[in-house]
Write a protein that holds these residues in place. Structure first.
Motif, PDB file in Angstrom:
ATOM      1  N   TYR A  93       0.843  -1.192   0.000  1.00  0.00           N
ATOM      2  CA  TYR A  93       0.000   0.000   0.000  1.00  0.00           C
ATOM      3  C   TYR A  93       0.877   1.240   0.000  1.00  0.00           C
ATOM      4  O   TYR A  93       2.021   1.211   0.451  1.00  0.00           O
ATOM      5  N   PHE A  94       0.320   2.327  -0.550  1.00  0.00           N
ATOM      6  CA  PHE A  94       1.094   3.528  -0.828  1.00  0.00           C
ATOM      7  C   PHE A  94       0.332   4.755  -0.358  1.00  0.00           C
ATOM      8  O   PHE A  94      -0.882   4.861  -0.542  1.00  0.00           O
ATOM      9  N   PHE A  95       1.059   5.698   0.243  1.00  0.00           N
ATOM     10  CA  PHE A  95       0.498   6.984   0.622  1.00  0.00           C
ATOM     11  C   PHE A  95       0.967   8.031  -0.371  1.00  0.00           C
ATOM     12  O   PHE A  95       2.160   8.327  -0.457  1.00  0.00           O
ATOM     13  N   ARG A  96       0.042   8.561  -1.149  1.00  0.00           N
ATOM     14  CA  ARG A  96       0.359   9.543  -2.196  1.00  0.00           C
ATOM     15  C   ARG A  96       1.490   9.036  -3.090  1.00  0.00           C
ATOM     16  O   ARG A  96       2.413   9.770  -3.452  1.00  0.00           O
ATOM     17  N   GLY A  97       1.419   7.752  -3.433  1.00  0.00           N
ATOM     18  CA  GLY A  97       2.363   7.161  -4.362  1.00  0.00           C
ATOM     19  C   GLY A  97       3.641   6.631  -3.750  1.00  0.00           C
ATOM     20  O   GLY A  97       4.432   5.982  -4.433  1.00  0.00           O
ATOM     21  N   VAL A  98       3.875   6.882  -2.466  1.00  0.00           N
ATOM     22  CA  VAL A  98       5.102   6.447  -1.804  1.00  0.00           C
ATOM     23  C   VAL A  98       4.789   5.228  -0.938  1.00  0.00           C
ATOM     24  O   VAL A  98       3.760   5.186  -0.263  1.00  0.00           O
ATOM     25  N   ASP A  99       5.688   4.223  -0.967  1.00  0.00           N
ATOM     26  CA  ASP A  99       5.476   3.009  -0.193  1.00  0.00           C
ATOM     27  C   ASP A  99       5.217   3.361   1.277  1.00  0.00           C
ATOM     28  O   ASP A  99       6.045   3.990   1.941  1.00  0.00           O
ATOM     29  N   ALA A 100       4.051   2.938   1.792  1.00  0.00           N
ATOM     30  CA  ALA A 100       3.646   3.323   3.144  1.00  0.00           C
ATOM     31  C   ALA A 100       4.526   2.695   4.208  1.00  0.00           C
ATOM     32  O   ALA A 100       4.784   3.314   5.251  1.00  0.00           O
ATOM     33  N   VAL A 101       4.995   1.472   3.980  1.00  0.00           N
ATOM     34  CA  VAL A 101       5.871   0.822   4.958  1.00  0.00           C
ATOM     35  C   VAL A 101       7.192   1.569   5.064  1.00  0.00           C
ATOM     36  O   VAL A 101       7.720   1.778   6.166  1.00  0.00           O
TER      37      VAL A 101
END
Length: 419
Positions: A93-101
């Motif tokens: 999963y990604f936050f605004r295109g950046v890997d959330a982890v």
């Protein structure tokens, strides 16, 4: 299974009214309504009646309608909402295109929250609550019975904080961000301490620790795990509570009311309270020293095993993987980690399910001297930042668009008056 997208149409191809209507799934007169609203352009047929339409425009409108329609052909009958916040795909999963982890393991919760709200990374960001807001929220929480659930305390604190903010009806982005940066620390600071001391300064994770754990001086690895848990849980697309927040924001409820709507949903056993169920399961396994009899008891009672599987992740829940990795650096967490592994391996004999974030959260809370309901508090505080991000996004959309139509299935009117 999603319906296949229509094949790309040639750049020079024109569609008749009938063809456009069929592709859009509407009546021919609706096609002309799209033209009158500026959503399609048309060209009169030379020497004849009727119009033609650019195939690419029709195809793009059809895709857009499917995304926005509650019963669209590619939505499986579920509501689809266009968002730029979180993407979940391929067990990531990604936050605004950046890997959330990557974000959660390299940045603090406050920094990740700012990224979610603004798309900017602000290193060293901390949240501070106004004294007046904390005082009114704390008085409201202290008036609750001792057995009040975490969601009860947080909801009451949210409402109390709203009453102390005369500018809460300002829905501008700047005002809502100001609310977010003060509401989250207010919620934490309003909670009663778990031990003898309450910490009201420092990073949010450290202040929250003093509300959840009887161990008053956490080691850095434990504190880092708690902070990462907050950042990992900050958002997860359109979960049930997030949808409630967006419905409230669609009606132009202020940010406090939108957050309160989310808190009203989160304590369901299939949502925010799932961590508490996993905590109790894990504690039973630790007490018995073996997962097999505990799992057998759950199955015999007809209950699903909490902490396992996730409908959005056919494989491993990336949030669980990241949090387990951090907990391996906490010596005190080893027994709980072994118990969690026993749960997964025992259940895998019958159903090959991976651990989800609820089980990882249970390891954190059970090994940190926290109450079973601590996971629900962590979840709710974390998700408040995500709710604010979705409320901000919804404030920029057409008002009241989150208003589906009911499919009436009752008696055909008119019916006689009841006697």
């Amino acid at each position: 299974m999603r319906d296949q997208e229509p094949a790309p149409l040639g750049s020079e191809r024109r569609l008749s009214t009938k063809e456009a209507a069929e592709l859009l799934g509407v009546k021919p007169e609706t096609v002309y309504a799209y033209v009158s609203r500026g959503q399609l352009s048309s060209r009169r047929v030379s020497g004849g009646r009727g119009s033609t339409f650019d195939a690419r425009e029709v195809e793009a409108l059809a895709r857009r309608n499917r995304r926005e329609s509650p019963g669209g052909s590619n939505s499986g009958g579920e509501l689809s909402v266009r968002t730029r916040i979180t993407l979940i795909e391929n067990d990531r999963y990604f936050f605004r295109g950046v890997d959330a982890v990557d974000l959660a393991t390299r940045h603090t919760y406050e920094e990740v929250a700012e990224w979610l709200w603004t798309g900017r990374m602000l290193p060293g960001r901390t949240f501070t609550a106004p004294a007046a807001s904390v005082a009114v929220a704390r008085r409201a929480v202290e008036a609750l019975p001792e057995h009040a659930a975490p969601a009860d305390r947080l909801r009451v604190a949210t409402i109390a904080a709203a009453t102390a903010d005369p500018l809460r009806f300002d829905l501008s982005e700047e005002a809502v961000l100001g609310t977010a940066r003060t509401l989250i620390p207010t919620l934490v600071d309003a909670l009663p301490p778990a031990g003898h001391h309450r910490r009201d300064e420092g990073p949010l994770a450290r202040r929250l620790w003093s509300r959840l754990s009887v161990r008053e001086d956490p080691d850095e690895a434990s504190l880092r795990a708690l902070d990462a848990a907050l950042a990992l849980l900050v958002d997860h697309d359109l979960a049930a509570s997030t949808l409630a927040v967006r419905v409230a924001a669609s009606a132009r409820a202020h940010a406090y009311a939108a957050v309160s709507a989310g808190l009203g949903v989160i304590e369901g056993p299939l949502h925010g309270a799932a961590g508490g169920l996993a905590h109790r399961l894990l504690r039973d396994v630790l007490e018995q020293g073996d997962a097999a009899p505990v799992i057998a008891g759950e199955l015999r009672a007809g209950r699903r095993i909490p902490g396992l599987g996730h409908r959005l992740y056919p494989g491993e829940d990336p949030r669980a993987r990241a949090l387990f990795g951090l907990l391996e650096q906490v010596p005190r967490a080893e027994p709980a980690l072994l118990a969690a592994r026993d749960i997964v391996e025992t259940t895998a004999r019958h159903a090959p399910l991976h651990a989800n974030v609820d089980l990882a959260l249970a390891v954190l809370t059970a090994s940190s001297g926290m109450d079973p309901t601590a996971g629900e508090t962590i979840f709710a505080v974390a998700r408040t930042a995500g709710w604010i991000a979705h409320a901000l996004e919804e404030y920029g959309e057409r008002p009241l668009r989150m208003r589906p139509s009911g499919l009436y299935a009752g008696p055909k009117p008119p019916q006689p008056l009841p006697e």
